[in-house]
Design an enzyme around this catalytic site. Structure first.
Site, short mmCIF file in Angstrom:
data_model
loop_
_atom_site.label_atom_id
_atom_site.label_comp_id
_atom_site.label_asym_id
_atom_site.label_seq_id
_atom_site.Cartn_x
_atom_site.Cartn_y
_atom_site.Cartn_z
N HIS A 57 0.95 -0.98 0.07
CA HIS A 57 0.03 0.07 0.09
C HIS A 57 0.92 1.34 0.04
CE1 HIS A 57 -3.03 -2.75 1.12
NE2 HIS A 57 -2.26 -3.28 2.23
N GLN A 60 0.97 4.65 2.30
CA GLN A 60 1.15 4.43 3.91
C GLN A 60 2.67 4.82 4.18
OE1 GLN A 60 -0.37 0.93 5.40
NE2 GLN A 60 -2.46 1.08 4.52
N ARG A 210 -14.28 -9.22 5.27
CA ARG A 210 -14.98 -8.37 6.05
C ARG A 210 -15.64 -7.38 5.07
NH1 ARG A 210 -11.69 -5.37 8.31
NH2 ARG A 210 -9.96 -6.16 7.83
N HIS A 270 -1.24 -12.44 4.34
CA HIS A 270 -1.02 -12.79 6.29
C HIS A 270 -1.41 -14.08 6.18
CE1 HIS A 270 -0.37 -8.45 6.04
NE2 HIS A 270 -1.68 -7.96 5.83
N ASP A 321 4.15 -4.36 2.44
CA ASP A 321 2.74 -3.88 3.01
C ASP A 321 2.51 -2.32 3.25
OD1 ASP A 321 0.20 -3.87 4.04
OD2 ASP A 321 0.63 -5.70 5.41
#
Length: 456
Positions: A57, A60, A210, A270, A321
């Site tokens: 990402h 970030q 989710r 993960h 990540d």
């Protein structure tokens, strides 16, 4: 045509001396060993297959160091996530592009030739789409062009705040798409990537169980071409496992393997909290475990069940990540060290016996290439020329035999031993520096200064 001459090289058949490679149109077209260099050859010390960074990402990176202050109460992944949401609310397209270019540069200088950009920051600050639905995807691609990195762009389907189709929270509105809008975005991204180098492509990334729903997941998968890379966050946190189990009737990895066509085109990011049965079933599926050890340590996710997974023949790769630290060597050593700390043992991630560094490096090279749908992962004729050169005369490596070099690289060296890097033949890092370093860093600093003025 480009020709390289290496004092030694790790080929698909093992170590070889005095190796000469010929590159054409981004691919390796000839390999010969025990040769003399020819006029015009690019000389390097030790040549390795370059790894793919399978999970990033990029935005970030600009918040690295901003979340390491402990407040009263218990800090967790979920408190970190709230800070991340507040940060994303301020980013502009120009800033997203500048940050991505800096991140891709750092990846290449660390020895990564390609990246899987798991991209979920799609819309304007109020959540409304841009006139160009793929505006931010275009910016990621522009950063890839500027740096020359190989890109597998992974637009993210993010529709809900939790299992059961919970409405998005205010901090998530820049991420949100329904299936129809997401498919339009992916189509636009595929059109845009067609103007990039031939090694670049677009996959998809249902964010997590989710953030999507079973019917949505089925629809979006059916809309994709065969062999499309599919990446998904899975079982990163115990709370996620509990929520999915309560809402879908099974643990995340268990549910996914039973209800989705998981195969070698999938990358499960993960997969931290799995039972032994799930671990073995995931290995048997052919999917890649996308491991991000530095971020998983930073966020307190927990260690992956490495021994069981490798004993079952599982495939893995590594990614940076959150990009809190971009270091290929640090990802690999943290992966092994996390297993040692848990098991109170040494040299854990080797089924049977052998070199830990070789298992980690070559395993991540092949698994990362598979996860990005990228024809590379080893130095062999016909592969994309994703190559990294290291200086084996560096003090951290100079005492080692050839068969110990990967152990030295993983456990004793820093990324500073990288001298050169090619992404599909594009010679982006030379003498340890990215060829566009000065311009990219200047633009990044300008973008960050503007961002800090807005944030206050």
């Amino acid at each position: 045509m480009t020709a390289l001459f290496a004092k030694r090289a790790l080929l698909s058949t093992g170590w070889a001396e005095r190796v000469r490679l010929t590159l054409r149109d981004g691919r390796i077209t000839a390999i010969t060993s025990n040769m003399r260099p020819e006029s015009g050859d690019v000389h390097v010390d030790t040549l390795l297959p370059a790894l793919a960074n399978l999970h990033s990402h990029s935005f970030q990176r600009a918040m690295a160091g901003m979340t390491e202050y402990r407040k009263a109460g218990r800090d967790s992944f979920w408190t970190w996530r709230e800070l991340m949401y507040r940060f994303t609310a301020h980013l502009t397209p120009d800033q997203i592009e500048a940050i991505a270019a800096l991140v891709f540069l750092e990846m290449q200088e660390a020895g990564y030739a390609s990246v899987g950009e798991f991209h979920y920051l799609h819309h304007q600050k109020d959540g409304s789409p841009y006139d160009n639905l793929a505006e931010h995807s275009d910016r990621i691609m522009a950063a890839a062009v500027q740096t020359g990195i190989g890109l597998t762009h992974l637009p993210v389907l993010y529709s809900y705040a939790g299992v059961g189709k919970k409405p998005l929270e205010p901090g998530q509105v820049r991420f949100g798409n329904d299936v129809d809008q997401f498919c339009k975005l992916v189509d636009q991204a595929r059109s845009a990537v067609s103007s990039l180098s031939a090694d670049c492509q677009v996959g998809i990334a249902p964010h997590s169980l989710r953030a999507t729903a079973p019917d949505d997941l089925s629809r979006v998968l059916q809309a994709q071409p065969q062999e499309c890379p599919v990446h998904i966050h899975i079982a990163e946190q115990p709370k996620e496992v509990q929520e999915v189990q309560a809402g879908l009737g099974a643990r995340p990895v268990e549910w996914l393997l039973e209800n989705a066509p998981v195969d070698q085109n999938w990358c499960l990011i993960h997969a931290t909290h799995m039972t032994p049965e799930e671990t073995r079933a995931m290995a048997a599926s052919g999917a890649v475990a996308g491991l991000c050890p530095v971020t998983e340590a930073n966020l307190g996710d927990g260690p992956f069940n490495g021994p069981t997974y490798l004993e079952a023949g599982g495939t893995f790769g590594v990614g940076s990540d959150s990009n809190v630290l971009i270091s290929l060597t640090e990802e690999l050593r943290t992966l092994e060290y996390s297993q040692r700390l848990r098991d109170l043992s040494r040299n854990v991630l080797v089924p049977g016996e052998g070199s830990v560094g070789q298992v980690l490096y070559t395993g991540a090279a092949k698994g990362g290439a598979q996860a990005l749908g990228r024809g590379t992962g080893e130095i062999a004729i016909g592969q994309w020329a994703d190559l990294v050169a290291i200086d084996a005369t560096h003090p951290s490596l100079c005492a080692l035999r050839d068969d110990q070099l990967l152990d030295g690289l993983v456990f004793a060296a820093k990324d500073e031993v990288v001298t050169d890097l090619w992404s599909a033949g594009r010679h982006a890092v030379q003498a340890g520096r990215h060829i566009a370093r000065d311009q990219i860093i200047a633009r990044y600093r300008q973008a960050i200064s503007e961002l800090l003025v807005e944030v206050g």
